[in-house]
Design a protein around this motif. Sequence first.
Motif, PDB file in Angstrom:
ATOM      1  N   HIS A   1       0.804  -1.231   0.000  1.00 36.61           N
ATOM      2  CA  HIS A   1       0.000   0.000   0.000  1.00 36.61           C
ATOM      3  C   HIS A   1       0.834   1.277   0.000  1.00 36.61           C
ATOM      4  O   HIS A   1       0.288   2.369  -0.010  1.00 36.61           O
ATOM      5  CB  HIS A   1      -0.945   0.004   1.201  1.00 36.61           C
TER       6      HIS A   1
ATOM      7  N   LYS B   1     -11.426   5.315  -2.395  1.00 41.73           N
ATOM      8  CA  LYS B   1     -12.599   4.436  -2.271  1.00 41.73           C
ATOM      9  C   LYS B   1     -13.570   5.018  -1.253  1.00 41.73           C
ATOM     10  O   LYS B   1     -13.194   5.809  -0.392  1.00 41.73           O
ATOM     11  CB  LYS B   1     -12.163   3.052  -1.777  1.00 41.73           C
TER      12      LYS B   1
ATOM     13  N   ILE C   1     -13.071  -1.335   7.243  1.00 44.88           N
ATOM     14  CA  ILE C   1     -11.605  -1.450   7.184  1.00 44.88           C
ATOM     15  C   ILE C   1     -11.145  -2.603   8.069  1.00 44.88           C
ATOM     16  O   ILE C   1     -10.313  -3.419   7.661  1.00 44.88           O
ATOM     17  CB  ILE C   1     -10.932  -0.147   7.660  1.00 44.88           C
TER      18      ILE C   1
ATOM     19  N   ILE D   1      -9.055  -5.944   6.878  1.00 45.81           N
ATOM     20  CA  ILE D   1      -7.725  -6.304   7.398  1.00 45.81           C
ATOM     21  C   ILE D   1      -7.785  -7.684   8.042  1.00 45.81           C
ATOM     22  O   ILE D   1      -6.911  -8.527   7.835  1.00 45.81           O
ATOM     23  CB  ILE D   1      -7.225  -5.253   8.414  1.00 45.81           C
TER      24      ILE D   1
ATOM     25  N   LEU E   1      -9.267  -9.790   1.409  1.00 46.84           N
ATOM     26  CA  LEU E   1     -10.161  -9.769   0.247  1.00 46.84           C
ATOM     27  C   LEU E   1      -9.552 -10.765  -0.727  1.00 46.84           C
ATOM     28  O   LEU E   1      -8.703 -10.419  -1.540  1.00 46.84           O
ATOM     29  CB  LEU E   1     -10.196  -8.375  -0.384  1.00 46.84           C
TER      30      LEU E   1
HETATM   31  C1  HEC Z   1      -0.020  -8.513  -0.777  1.00 48.45           C
HETATM   32  C2  HEC Z   1      -0.418  -7.141  -0.850  1.00 48.45           C
HETATM   33  C3  HEC Z   1      -1.167  -6.540   0.328  1.00 48.45           C
HETATM   34  C4  HEC Z   1      -0.753  -6.448   1.622  1.00 48.45           C
HETATM   35  C5  HEC Z   1       0.517  -6.979   2.248  1.00 48.45           C
HETATM   36  C6  HEC Z   1      -1.779  -5.691   2.314  1.00 48.45           C
HETATM   37  N1  HEC Z   1      -2.778  -5.369   1.447  1.00 48.45           N
HETATM   38 FE1  HEC Z   1      -4.439  -4.279   1.896  1.00 48.45          FE
HETATM   39  N2  HEC Z   1      -5.134  -4.584  -0.005  1.00 48.45           N
HETATM   40  C7  HEC Z   1      -4.453  -5.221  -0.999  1.00 48.45           C
HETATM   41  C8  HEC Z   1      -5.289  -5.231  -2.193  1.00 48.45           C
HETATM   42  C9  HEC Z   1      -4.888  -5.825  -3.534  1.00 48.45           C
HETATM   43  C10 HEC Z   1      -6.475  -4.583  -1.848  1.00 48.45           C
HETATM   44  C11 HEC Z   1      -7.696  -4.365  -2.757  1.00 48.45           C
HETATM   45  C12 HEC Z   1      -7.491  -3.175  -3.645  1.00 48.45           C
HETATM   46  C13 HEC Z   1      -7.584  -1.887  -2.914  1.00 48.45           C
HETATM   47  O1  HEC Z   1      -8.615  -1.642  -2.267  1.00 48.45           O
HETATM   48  O2  HEC Z   1      -6.607  -1.122  -2.953  1.00 48.45           O
HETATM   49  C14 HEC Z   1      -6.335  -4.153  -0.467  1.00 48.45           C
HETATM   50  C15 HEC Z   1      -7.295  -3.453   0.227  1.00 48.45           C
HETATM   51  C16 HEC Z   1      -7.122  -2.935   1.499  1.00 48.45           C
HETATM   52  C17 HEC Z   1      -8.080  -2.100   2.168  1.00 48.45           C
HETATM   53  C18 HEC Z   1      -9.376  -1.617   1.580  1.00 48.45           C
HETATM   54  C19 HEC Z   1     -10.428  -2.601   1.759  1.00 48.45           C
HETATM   55  C20 HEC Z   1     -11.747  -2.230   1.135  1.00 48.45           C
HETATM   56  O3  HEC Z   1     -12.739  -2.613   1.735  1.00 48.45           O
HETATM   57  O4  HEC Z   1     -11.760  -1.600   0.063  1.00 48.45           O
HETATM   58  C21 HEC Z   1      -7.559  -1.796   3.409  1.00 48.45           C
HETATM   59  C22 HEC Z   1      -8.186  -0.950   4.503  1.00 48.45           C
HETATM   60  C23 HEC Z   1      -6.272  -2.465   3.504  1.00 48.45           C
HETATM   61  N3  HEC Z   1      -6.050  -3.151   2.326  1.00 48.45           N
HETATM   62  C24 HEC Z   1      -5.443  -2.394   4.590  1.00 48.45           C
HETATM   63  C25 HEC Z   1      -4.273  -3.123   4.719  1.00 48.45           C
HETATM   64  C26 HEC Z   1      -3.465  -3.160   5.912  1.00 48.45           C
HETATM   65  C27 HEC Z   1      -3.728  -2.375   7.185  1.00 48.45           C
HETATM   66  C28 HEC Z   1      -2.431  -4.003   5.655  1.00 48.45           C
HETATM   67  C29 HEC Z   1      -1.318  -4.463   6.585  1.00 48.45           C
HETATM   68  C30 HEC Z   1      -1.726  -5.068   7.845  1.00 48.45           C
HETATM   69  C31 HEC Z   1      -2.585  -4.493   4.291  1.00 48.45           C
HETATM   70  N4  HEC Z   1      -3.703  -3.923   3.768  1.00 48.45           N
HETATM   71  C32 HEC Z   1      -1.713  -5.346   3.651  1.00 48.45           C
HETATM   72  C33 HEC Z   1      -3.200  -5.768  -0.921  1.00 48.45           C
HETATM   73  C34 HEC Z   1      -2.447  -5.860   0.236  1.00 48.45           C
END
Ligand code: HEC
Length: 397
Positions: A52, A62, A73, A77, A81
């Motif tokens: 991110h 979003k 959120i 987490i 997804l």
């Molecule tokens: C392997 C890659 C990856 C990692 C590591 C990751 N994410 Fe994500 N995350 C994504 C993707 C892909 C999405 C879906 C696309 C978007 O909403 O950007 C997402 C979506 C989200 C969303 C939005 C959800 C929604 O309902 O739209 C949140 C909040 C989030 N991540 C928080 C986190 C947090 C906090 C961490 C660490 C604890 C984390 N992410 C680690 C890939 C990752």
Amino acid sequence: MKTWIIFSCSTFIYIIFGLSPCSPPKETAELPDVVSQHPAAANYALYCAGCHGRNLEKFADKAWMSDNSKDAIIKSIKFGLSVDGMPAFEKTFSDEEIKSLADFVQKGIPKDKSQLKKPDTKNPIVSSEEFKFVVDTVVSGLKVPWGLVFLPGGDMLISERAGTLNRYSNGKLSAPIEGLPAILARGQGGLLDLCLHPKYAENGWIYISYSSPAKDGSGDSNTAIMRARLKGNQLTDQQTIFEALPMVSTQHHYGSKMAFDREGYLYFGVGDRGEHFEFPQELNNHNGKIHRIKDDGSIPEDNPFVKTKGAMPSIFSYGHRNPQGTAMHPETGEIWESEHGPKGGDELNLIKPGLNYGWPVISYGINYNGTVLTKLTEKKVWNNLFSIGNLLLLHVE
Ligand code: HEC
């Protein structure tokens, strides 16, 4: 020879070329103190920033960002997804820690959300170990540009993942090119790579890879390749020359960059489709593999598994996670592949026929939620797929 390297990001395309020395670029704006001193800052940096962005800059704009309730959120987490590739962190963090991360994510989002995806163009001269280069914006307003080729006259064809094929000519984009196949543009899927036939000037073939939706309307999909010719603004003579099987419901790990070798064979990867225990180590499917086909989609007689019972004959190597880059070395003619690995496990591989590159049995990486998938980084196996039963060393090159 001038070296052109192309980087793409969500809204711009940069063209980069070798240049004179200068100072390195400045970092993008730091997080405000209130956020960097947040109790969840360290967990964010360790577990989330890789995907991110250190400054949350890779979050897209979003609805949940303006929503005061943190429930959505927290849920994302905790449970992830899965179709988008966002890992679940319920085994990594306590509920308290997840709540704190959600708070951190919301506090770090600037009021002006256009900042979230903005690239740094203020200081365009960048130093790498090998080159100094200039970053220049050539085309703006694109949504996730994915593939790019130069036509002989200097025009660019640019694919956008959402499903648009553009021609960039004389400083502007023409109307979208028509005649594309049905495309599933969801998650990491959509219109993907572009590649010209080595004899494009004679035969006009353009190769297009994309996420192809199942015809039964189930929402399943997999990587496919079409070749077609371009007449004005219209693709003609379309032929589907490859369809990866089986189709599955996940929407990530499509792999898919394409490259021709000197003999005119086409190489490309198909990702494990997020089913790493299911596909990459089995030869009866296309997923988690590098493939090698002839320019019309037929199978080269000397592919390594053409005589192996039950194996997909297009397979050239296996045990791959998400092979996203494929290129021929311009001096040696070798095929190289870059692989989007698990956390800490990205790979650059020299692709050799019949080799098992080990995923998910061996890897330098761990799962994105911090859990361990395998402790092995190498493994010796008797590879009975070779007639003489060679002792092969599986390793990450
Ligand atoms: C392997 C890659 C990856 C990692 C590591 C990751 N994410 Fe994500 N995350 C994504 C993707 C892909 C999405 C879906 C696309 C978007 O909403 O950007 C997402 C979506 C989200 C969303 C939005 C959800 C929604 O309902 O739209 C949140 C909040 C989030 N991540 C928080 C986190 C947090 C906090 C961490 C660490 C604890 C984390 N992410 C680690 C890939 C990752």
